[in-house]
Scaffold this active site. Structure first.
Site, short mmCIF file in Angstrom:
data_model
loop_
_atom_site.label_atom_id
_atom_site.label_comp_id
_atom_site.label_asym_id
_atom_site.label_seq_id
_atom_site.Cartn_x
_atom_site.Cartn_y
_atom_site.Cartn_z
N ASP A 314 66.07 51.06 -42.70
CA ASP A 314 66.48 49.50 -42.83
C ASP A 314 67.81 48.47 -42.36
O ASP A 314 68.68 49.48 -41.84
CB ASP A 314 66.85 48.85 -44.36
CG ASP A 314 66.16 47.63 -45.28
OD1 ASP A 314 66.46 46.48 -44.25
OD2 ASP A 314 66.15 46.95 -45.71
N GLU A 516 68.40 39.13 -51.84
CA GLU A 516 68.99 40.22 -52.03
C GLU A 516 70.18 40.15 -52.91
O GLU A 516 70.05 39.64 -54.38
CB GLU A 516 69.53 40.57 -50.63
CG GLU A 516 68.15 40.85 -49.72
CD GLU A 516 68.62 40.85 -48.62
OE1 GLU A 516 69.44 42.46 -48.20
OE2 GLU A 516 68.15 41.31 -47.62
C1 BGC Z 1 66.31 43.52 -45.84
C2 BGC Z 1 64.29 44.15 -45.62
C3 BGC Z 1 64.98 42.75 -44.39
C4 BGC Z 1 65.49 42.97 -43.55
C5 BGC Z 1 65.14 42.49 -41.80
C6 BGC Z 1 67.12 43.30 -45.04
O1 BGC Z 1 68.59 43.07 -45.80
O2 BGC Z 1 66.54 44.79 -47.26
O3 BGC Z 1 63.97 43.95 -46.93
O4 BGC Z 1 63.57 43.74 -43.44
O5 BGC Z 1 66.70 42.90 -44.34
O6 BGC Z 1 65.52 41.12 -42.30
#
Ligand code: BGC
Length: 639
Positions: A314, A516
């Site tokens: 990630d 998030e």
């Molecule tokens: C998130 C992921 C996401 C990625 C790409 C990260 O901050 O945890 O779920 O797919 O960013 O945008």
């Protein structure tokens, strides 16, 4: 012929200077990897055997498009994949501009010695909602409330079709985290806590996204990415490694058997459904980040679950490991990460990987294994064989809009319906006691940005009616009531005269968008302005309907006695009409809670998904929801 800069950078590192002649492909017959009639494994091995270490390492890099120093770096470093982080878009946010942008990236990749096409990833987690012209479906938690697996398949497929028109071929979805703490800011991205539902929906999403993999050349070809492996939904409050967050990027304390029993099955199901990529979480398991866990990534995921695709880390997950960036890279790749979402420092990554290879810190076998997995996914996707970007017709978009409306209507969960106030009459009665027929208020009544939630246009979403083809819930209500009925929108309830009286008041309350850890909360409660709207309208209306638009159940113990009807609409996306469909009985309410609704914060986190922390009863149990009829009444509901 290899471009000069390609050769130059390889030599500049001082680590690898192969003569350019040795890189020249045979010109007489097309190489086996380009022969679409051969089995994928044959093509993978043929291509792998032709690749230099520099080319292999490039395939393992996933770079955010804004961080390319120059577009030609795709060619120079032989990059394997790019992404648009949420909100990263071309100057004009149209399908055509996206398509031009991704085509220009693919053109660079096509110009490399072996011409390996790029994966282009986006977070189309509720439709490719980052592009203004495209469909914004409800977030996953709302889909979970529908209990409709076919709907999830259809939405995933529609999303893939829209993505493909922009040139994106890799969706960072579905999210299979099962959240046990409503204080976490990512609850709405999930399908809730009912494991078999999460398994079924994950499978349906993978199958829908990848519907075109074996289909006709005109089908959209997109890969799904079950995420976040593993146990993200059980992170403990207060353990985040990010000082700005409370839970996100925190620690999972479950032991291995519990992790395997509770969290692994949805990933196993997604693998069975054909998932070719899986994203590792930013959580830690005990003291170790999952990104560095050989046990979870290699032993469990690849060996025990038999995953043949590739594991992508990630966002910045590798460099977030403790140690120097070189050590982080070595740790993560040896643990089983195959592609690194850097998302920025690709020059450094390539250099460190070559150094690690030369030092023997990462073996040639491990690199081959990673690249083999990435190539397997690319061949499965058909990237080498089909390059055309399917065109999106107006008709298709209209059908997707109708699908979005259906999804919203199915997702609404009616939790309270005193005196059978729902469905409301479409023809509102006027009596001498009333100054108005229907009052509509609340912070989200007329705000499509809030209604869509985050991962819409921007990472943290947008507010206001800025989404061109979205319908607010107010507009949906106005379009549903009969022409003789009058809807009065009250943007500021403090301006209402005390003599105001209405048959019905609808207050649309909830949360402003967040993504998030920015959505982590100590107390998931209503904003003050919404509590004010509820308490102000209560004495002025016969029937008070509260529609909640939020990514999670909000604590509503104190307001509940004032409310006649409580309907949870989650984060419905573009189709406010879908909410009106349920309120006014165009369709019956059939939604059910995909996670329990806490009475108070002391009940959080839920244990094993559904039992409250303190053992007391939740406000509403997992699976709760009232069914209302689809027959609209002819006169106003009386209190
Ligand atoms: C998130 C992921 C996401 C990625 C790409 C990260 O901050 O945890 O779920 O797919 O960013 O945008």
């Amino acid at each position: 012929m290899l471009p000069f800069r390609y050769f130059y950078v390889g030599c500049l590192t001082g680590l690898l200077c192969l003569p350019s002649m040795a890189w020249a492909a045979s010109s007489s017959t097309a190489p086996a990897y380009q022969d679409a009639t051969l089995p994928i494994e044959v093509r993978v091995e043929d291509l792998l055997a032709r690749m230099t270490i520099f080319e292999k390492v490039g395939q393992m890099a996933l770079v955010e498009r804004k961080h390319l120093s120059d577009v030609s770096d795709i060619r120079t470093y032989g990059l394997g994949a790019l992404l648009s982080g949420s909100g990263s878009r071309p100057a004009t946010n149209t399908v055509a501009a996206w398509s031009d942008m991704t085509s220009s990236f693919q053109a660079e990749a096509a110009n490399t010695r072996l011409g390996i096409p790029l994966l282009y990833g986006v977070d189309a987690v509720h439709g490719q909602a980052h592009v203004e012209e495209l469909t914004i479906f409800p977030h996953a938690i709302g889909l979970a409330a529908t209990r409709d697996e076919t709907l999830v398949y259809d939405i995933a497929k529609a999303t893939a079709i829209e993505m493909a028109a922009t040139g994106a071929n890799w969706n960072f979805a579905p999210n299979l985290d099962m959240p046990h703490d409503h204080r976490w800011g990512r609850v709405y991205e999930t399908y809730g806590v009912h494991r078999s539902t999460v398994m079924q929906f994950g499978e349906a999403f993978v199958a829908g996204t990848q519907y075109g993999l074996n289909g006709s050349p005109s089908a959209a070809r997109v890969l799904a990415t079950p995420k976040h492996y593993l146990g993200l939904g059980s992170m403990e409050f207060g353990t985040s490694q990010n000082p700005q967050y409370l839970i996100d990027q925190g620690m999972t304390a479950y032991n291995i058997s519990r992790l395997q029993q509770e969290y692994a099955p949805p990933f196993a199901a997604a693998i069975d459904a054909g998932a070719m990529t899986i994203m590792a979480g930013l959580n830690s398991w005990g003291k170790k980040q999952v990104t560095a866990s050989y046990y979870l990534l290699t032993k469990i995921l690849k060996e025990r679950l038999g995953f043949q695709g590739f594991v992508v880390s990630d966002w910045y997950g590798v460099y977030a490991l403790p140690g120097t960036k070189y050590q982080d890279t070595v740790m993560a790749i040896n643990a089983g990460i195959d592609m690194v979402m850097l998302p920025e420092e690709y020059e450094r990554f390539v250099r460190d990987m070559i150094r690690a290879y030369q030092n023997g810190d990462i073996s040639a076998e491990r690199i081959d294994d990673a690249v083999r997995r990435i190539l397997r996914a690319k061949f499965t996707l058909g990237l080498f064989d089909v390059s055309r970007t399917p065109v999106l017709s107006e008709q298709t978009l209209a059908a997707h809009g109708a699908l979005a409306r259906k999804a919203v209507a199915e997702s609404v969960v009616v939790l309270k319906n005193e005196r059978d106030a729902l469905p409301l009459p479409v023809s509102l009665a006027t009596t001498s006691a009333h100054t108005h027929q229907l009052l509509v208020a609340g912070s989200i009544a007329h705000d499509t940005g809030k209604q869509a939630g985050a991962w819409t246009i921007d990472w943290q979403g947008v507010t206001g009616n800025v989404l061109p083809h979205a319908t607010s819930i107010l507009a949906g209500i106005e379009a549903t009531v009969s022409s003789s009925s009058k809807v009065t929108y009250v943007p500021d309830v403090t301006a209402l005269a005390s003599t105001t009286r209405a048959a019905v008041g609808i207050v649309v309350v909830g949360e402003a968008p967040y993504a998030e850890g920015f959505g982590d909360r100590h107390y998931p409660i209503l904003p003050y302005e919404d509590i004010l709207a509820i308490t102000t309208l209560r004495p002025l209306v016969d029937t008070l309907v509260v529609v909640m638009v939020a990514g999670r159940p909000l604590l509503i113990e104190h307001e509940l006695p004032l409310i006649d009807v409580l309907a949870m609409a989650w984060l419905p996306g573009q189709a406010g009409e879908g909410v009106a469909d349920v309120l006014f009985g165009n369709v019956p309410s059939t939604g059910r809670l995909p996670l329990p609704w806490p009475l108070r914060s002391e009940q959080l986190p839920f244990r094993s998904g559904a039992r409250t922390y303190d053992g007391t009863a939740p406000l509403y149990e997992l699976g709760f929801g009232l069914t209302t009829s689809a027959v609209a009444k002819s006169s106003a509901a009386q209190r």
